[in-house]
Design a protein around this motif. Structure first.
Motif, PDB file in Angstrom:
ATOM      1  N   LEU A 250       0.835  -1.205   0.000  1.00  0.00           N
ATOM      2  CA  LEU A 250       0.000   0.000   0.000  1.00  0.00           C
ATOM      3  C   LEU A 250       0.868   1.252   0.000  1.00  0.00           C
ATOM      4  N   HIS A 251       0.325   2.302  -0.569  1.00  0.00           N
ATOM      5  CA  HIS A 251       0.964   3.620  -0.507  1.00  0.00           C
ATOM      6  C   HIS A 251       0.912   4.099   0.947  1.00  0.00           C
ATOM      7  N   PRO A 252       1.892   4.890   1.400  1.00  0.00           N
ATOM      8  CA  PRO A 252       1.867   5.359   2.795  1.00  0.00           C
ATOM      9  C   PRO A 252       0.551   6.024   3.204  1.00  0.00           C
ATOM     10  N   VAL A 253      -0.101   6.726   2.281  1.00  0.00           N
ATOM     11  CA  VAL A 253      -1.384   7.357   2.626  1.00  0.00           C
ATOM     12  C   VAL A 253      -2.424   6.272   2.930  1.00  0.00           C
ATOM     13  N   GLN A 254      -2.429   5.229   2.094  1.00  0.00           N
ATOM     14  CA  GLN A 254      -3.386   4.130   2.320  1.00  0.00           C
ATOM     15  C   GLN A 254      -3.044   3.380   3.619  1.00  0.00           C
ATOM     16  N   GLN A 255      -1.726   3.140   3.820  1.00  0.00           N
ATOM     17  CA  GLN A 255      -1.310   2.387   5.002  1.00  0.00           C
ATOM     18  C   GLN A 255      -1.674   3.157   6.277  1.00  0.00           C
ATOM     19  N   ALA A 256      -1.513   4.487   6.229  1.00  0.00           N
ATOM     20  CA  ALA A 256      -1.843   5.289   7.417  1.00  0.00           C
ATOM     21  C   ALA A 256      -3.333   5.167   7.732  1.00  0.00           C
ATOM     22  N   LEU A 257      -4.157   5.128   6.691  1.00  0.00           N
ATOM     23  CA  LEU A 257      -5.600   4.987   6.932  1.00  0.00           C
ATOM     24  C   LEU A 257      -5.906   3.634   7.575  1.00  0.00           C
ATOM     25  N   VAL A 258      -5.181   2.587   7.135  1.00  0.00           N
ATOM     26  CA  VAL A 258      -5.368   1.269   7.763  1.00  0.00           C
ATOM     27  C   VAL A 258      -4.901   1.329   9.214  1.00  0.00           C
ATOM     28  N   ASP A 259      -3.683   1.851   9.427  1.00  0.00           N
ATOM     29  CA  ASP A 259      -3.096   1.871  10.775  1.00  0.00           C
ATOM     30  C   ASP A 259      -3.952   2.654  11.769  1.00  0.00           C
ATOM     31  N   CYS A 260      -4.558   3.734  11.292  1.00  0.00           N
ATOM     32  CA  CYS A 260      -5.320   4.601  12.206  1.00  0.00           C
ATOM     33  C   CYS A 260      -6.806   4.244  12.229  1.00  0.00           C
ATOM     34  N   HIS A 261      -7.156   3.113  11.624  1.00  0.00           N
ATOM     35  CA  HIS A 261      -8.565   2.680  11.553  1.00  0.00           C
ATOM     36  C   HIS A 261      -9.441   3.715  10.859  1.00  0.00           C
ATOM     37  N   GLY A 262      -8.851   4.356   9.853  1.00  0.00           N
ATOM     38  CA  GLY A 262      -9.612   5.369   9.113  1.00  0.00           C
ATOM     39  C   GLY A 262     -10.216   4.800   7.844  1.00  0.00           C
ATOM     40  N   SER A 263      -9.943   3.519   7.562  1.00  0.00           N
ATOM     41  CA  SER A 263     -10.509   2.960   6.335  1.00  0.00           C
ATOM     42  C   SER A 263     -11.938   2.524   6.641  1.00  0.00           C
ATOM     43  N   GLN A 264     -12.875   3.023   5.902  1.00  0.00           N
ATOM     44  CA  GLN A 264     -14.295   2.817   6.230  1.00  0.00           C
ATOM     45  C   GLN A 264     -14.950   2.019   5.113  1.00  0.00           C
ATOM     46  N   CYS A 265     -16.143   2.411   4.696  1.00  0.00           N
ATOM     47  CA  CYS A 265     -16.815   1.585   3.700  1.00  0.00           C
ATOM     48  C   CYS A 265     -16.178   1.790   2.330  1.00  0.00           C
ATOM     49  N   GLY A 266     -16.503   0.879   1.425  1.00  0.00           N
ATOM     50  CA  GLY A 266     -15.921   0.934   0.087  1.00  0.00           C
ATOM     51  C   GLY A 266     -16.387   2.127  -0.718  1.00  0.00           C
ATOM     52  N   PHE A 267     -17.451   2.763  -0.272  1.00  0.00           N
ATOM     53  CA  PHE A 267     -17.941   3.912  -1.027  1.00  0.00           C
ATOM     54  C   PHE A 267     -17.124   5.164  -0.779  1.00  0.00           C
ATOM     55  N   CYS A 268     -16.925   5.499   0.499  1.00  0.00           N
ATOM     56  CA  CYS A 268     -16.273   6.784   0.768  1.00  0.00           C
ATOM     57  C   CYS A 268     -14.762   6.671   0.814  1.00  0.00           C
ATOM     58  N   THR A 269     -14.217   5.491   1.160  1.00  0.00           N
ATOM     59  CA  THR A 269     -12.775   5.394   1.418  1.00  0.00           C
ATOM     60  C   THR A 269     -11.907   5.767   0.210  1.00  0.00           C
ATOM     61  N   PRO A 270     -12.204   5.286  -1.006  1.00  0.00           N
ATOM     62  CA  PRO A 270     -11.331   5.685  -2.119  1.00  0.00           C
ATOM     63  C   PRO A 270     -11.251   7.210  -2.281  1.00  0.00           C
ATOM     64  N   GLY A 271     -12.376   7.884  -2.041  1.00  0.00           N
ATOM     65  CA  GLY A 271     -12.383   9.350  -2.155  1.00  0.00           C
ATOM     66  C   GLY A 271     -11.555   9.997  -1.058  1.00  0.00           C
ATOM     67  N   PHE A 272     -11.679   9.478   0.173  1.00  0.00           N
ATOM     68  CA  PHE A 272     -10.855  10.011   1.263  1.00  0.00           C
ATOM     69  C   PHE A 272      -9.372   9.810   0.945  1.00  0.00           C
ATOM     70  N   VAL A 273      -9.032   8.629   0.437  1.00  0.00           N
ATOM     71  CA  VAL A 273      -7.625   8.356   0.091  1.00  0.00           C
ATOM     72  C   VAL A 273      -7.122   9.418  -0.887  1.00  0.00           C
ATOM     73  N   MET A 274      -7.914   9.699  -1.916  1.00  0.00           N
ATOM     74  CA  MET A 274      -7.431  10.611  -2.956  1.00  0.00           C
ATOM     75  C   MET A 274      -7.343  12.055  -2.447  1.00  0.00           C
ATOM     76  N   SER A 275      -8.268  12.459  -1.585  1.00  0.00           N
ATOM     77  CA  SER A 275      -8.172  13.817  -1.027  1.00  0.00           C
ATOM     78  C   SER A 275      -6.939  13.942  -0.140  1.00  0.00           C
ATOM     79  N   LEU A 276      -6.711  12.903   0.689  1.00  0.00           N
ATOM     80  CA  LEU A 276      -5.529  12.946   1.554  1.00  0.00           C
ATOM     81  C   LEU A 276      -4.255  12.872   0.722  1.00  0.00           C
ATOM     82  N   TYR A 277      -4.308  12.105  -0.344  1.00  0.00           N
ATOM     83  CA  TYR A 277      -3.124  12.006  -1.212  1.00  0.00           C
ATOM     84  C   TYR A 277      -2.814  13.377  -1.840  1.00  0.00           C
ATOM     85  N   GLY A 278      -3.849  14.074  -2.302  1.00  0.00           N
ATOM     86  CA  GLY A 278      -3.650  15.413  -2.875  1.00  0.00           C
ATOM     87  C   GLY A 278      -3.039  16.358  -1.848  1.00  0.00           C
TER      88      GLY A 278
END
Ligand SMILES: Cc1cc2nc3c(=O)[nH]c(=O)nc-3n(C[C@H](O)[C@H](O)[C@H](O)COP(=O)(O)OP(=O)(O)OC[C@H]3O[C@@H](n4cnc5c(N)ncnc54)[C@H](O)[C@@H]3O)c2cc1C
Ligand code: FES
Ligand code: FES
Length: 489
Positions: free
Chosen positions: A95-123
């Motif tokens: 995983l990219h560090p942004v994705q891994q951080a979301l996993v580590d911090c329990h920030g990964s949620q449902c499949g609908f919103c998570t990809p969008g959160f990843v991309m906003s945080l990545y930006g």
């Protein structure tokens, strides 16, 4: 003349010679390319489930910004780099560090919103070293989760800021030089015409070419950031043909701070306008922070907000209170119209079909004046105004009102000056008694409507109260009253 839209999608060069004028990037990604990471939540730029990054060359360097793929049209992407969530993880699945951080911090949620959160945080991660909490919250304004909490997501953003972008693991850093070269080779000053059956989309190579096209194509719809027009298509299913995309035209993207005011090119996005405007007129900066989310601010333009003529557009009232002028260009030349005269009636602006908005001139606030903007919404972030008031006041040495301009949105069929109120204030001492005497004059200036955002009575009373608030904030009112009045814009 060329006949295809070319861009880079993740690592791949794409060239499309069949594109419907209103085909969205999201439909292309999901339906034509089966890149189903970006989701369709709302199809109106609100929820951020469809967030992708779009990279473009600005003065030779490559900048990536988050955008809403659901209201971004494919035809507006020529010469850009589109990056979806599928591009982030390494080929071996790391995983990219942004994705891994979301996993580590329990920030990964449902499949609908998570990809969008990843991309906003990545930006955010790409553009901002060690973001503050306020910067993180701002970057997430345009991503909605209806079920759980934002705190783990904010924590992930804080955690990942320790790992800065590096060519060792970040796909965009690794390919930066290569992508710049490939994007350069796509830039063109020729007009692109893509014909799909009876539909056409046009991408002029210059402002002069835009003027020529509009002279020939009276029924064309001009599209800048598509944050209004996108919804005509996804929500109202309006057929638009032909369309002319202008968001790439560099001549429309300059903002200059001159001796007496700003000249803002009509294609300047909110994000790009922010620092210049906020530096000279902080209230305008605070207002921009409350328009949509980052994705909308990265696409939407001040020119579009004006040309659209909406009675609830946020920028016209403050720009009218500052005395702005709209500059309209056609093959016949340039025409300047005071902004307040540009809005004729609901849905009717002083713009001929062959004209486009080239720029807006915005004078600075008068020396020593008070200037305030109050945006009234049901929630603070990402909400459209029920009403918005802008106040610009200059007092003389004796404390009398020497000059006053007040303008409102959401109170009439167009953004409108409160001229009767202004007359009641002009020349009078700036006192609570003067303000109280002027407040009933709002009834002469405005007869607002009731709709789902507010009742007519609420709007009228709030407008009157905003005048009092402005007075309390400017007139040395007792401390306890000022604290009450000084809540944020
Ligand atoms: C989720 C979301 C939140 C939003 N929040 C706000 C908000 O808080 N406040 C607010 O005011 N607005 C808001 N909007 C509306 C929108 O973002 C703004 O009105 C924006 O400024 C429109 O600019 P645009 O470049 O996207 O215009 P477009 O959608 O491209 O065009 C809008 C109109 O202007 C015309 N046009 C555009 N540029 C020109 C030009 N140069 N010359 C002639 N005609 C032109 C188009 O033909 C069209 O009629 C929001 C939109 C979304 C999707
Ligand atoms: S699907 Fe909701 S913002 Fe695009
Ligand atoms: S919308 Fe995805 S967890 Fe709430």
């Amino acid at each position: 003349m060329t006949d295809s839209i070319r861009f880079i999608l993740n690592g791949e060069d794409v060239s499309l010679s069949v594109v419907r004028p209103t085909e969205t990037l999201l439909d292309y990604l999901r339906l034509r390319r089966r890149l189903t990471g970006p989701k369709e939540g709302c199809a109106e730029g609100d929820c951020g489930a469809c967030t992708v990054l779009v990279g473009r060359l600005i003065d030779g360097s490559l900048h990536y910004e988050s955008v809403n793929a659901c209201i971004r049209f494919l035809g507006s992407l020529h010469g850009t780099h589109v990056v979806t969530v599928e591009h982030l993880a390494a080929k071996d699945g790391t995983l990219h560090p942004v994705q891994q951080a979301l996993v580590d911090c329990h920030g990964s949620q449902c499949g609908f919103c998570t990809p969008g959160f990843v991309m906003s945080l990545y930006g955010l991660w790409l553009s901002t070293d060690k973001p503050s909490r306020a910067q993180i919250e701002k970057a997430l304004q345009g991503n909605l989760c209806r079920c759980t909490g934002y705190e783990p997501i904010v924590k992930a953003a804080e955690q990942v800021s320790a790992a800065r972008p590096s060519a060792l693991f970040d796909p965009l850093e690794k390919s930066r030089a290569d992508i710049i070269g490939r994007l350069w080779s796509m830039q063109t000053d020729e007009t692109i015409v893509v014909v799909s059956g009876k539909e056409r989309l046009l991408v002029p190579g210059s402002v002069a070419a835009l003027a020529d096209l509009l002279a020939e194509e009276e029924d064309a719809t001009v599209i800048a950031g598509s944050t209004d027009v996108g919804l005509w298509v996804t929500k109202q299913m309006r057929p638009l043909n032909p369309v002319i995309f202008i968001n790439h035209l560099k001549e429309l993207q300059t903002i200059t701070a001159g001796e007496t005011g700003f000249t803002i090119g009509s294609g300047v996005t909110y994000s790009r306008a922010f620092s210049a405007l906020a530096a000279k007129v902080p209230a305008l900066g605070r207002l921009i922070d409350r328009i949509g989310g980052d994705q909308v601010r990265n696409m939407g333009t001040i020119g579009g907000n004006i040309a659209n003529g909406s009675p609830i557009g946020d920028t016209p009232p403050p720009l009218m209170a500052l005395g702005a002028t709209v500059k309209l260009r056609s093959i016949e030349g340039l025409r300047a119209v005071p902004l307040e005269d540009f809005f004729i009636a609901y849905g009717k602006q002083d713009r001929r079909p062959s004209e486009f908005v080239e720029s807006i001139f915005v004078p600075y606030p008068l020396e020593g004046s008070h200037f305030a903007i109050y945006k009234i919404t049901k929630r603070r972030d990402e909400d459209i105004s029920a009403l918005l008031g802008a106040f610009h006041l200059k007092l003389d040495d004796a404390g009398n009102v020497a000059d006053v301009r007040i303008a409102f949105g959401g109170m009439a069929g167009t953004p409108k000056r409160a001229r009767t109120v202004e007359v009641k204030l002009l020349g009078k001492p700036w006192t609570e008694a003067t303000v109280e005497a002027a407040r009933p004059a709002f009834d002469a200036d405005f007869q607002p409507l009731t709709d789902w955002r507010a009742t007519a009575g609420y709007r009228q009373l709030t407008a009157k109260n905003l005048l009092l608030r402005f007075y309390l904030e400017t007139a040395g009112a007792p401390q306890e009253l000022r604290r009450f009045a000084e809540a944020e814009v």
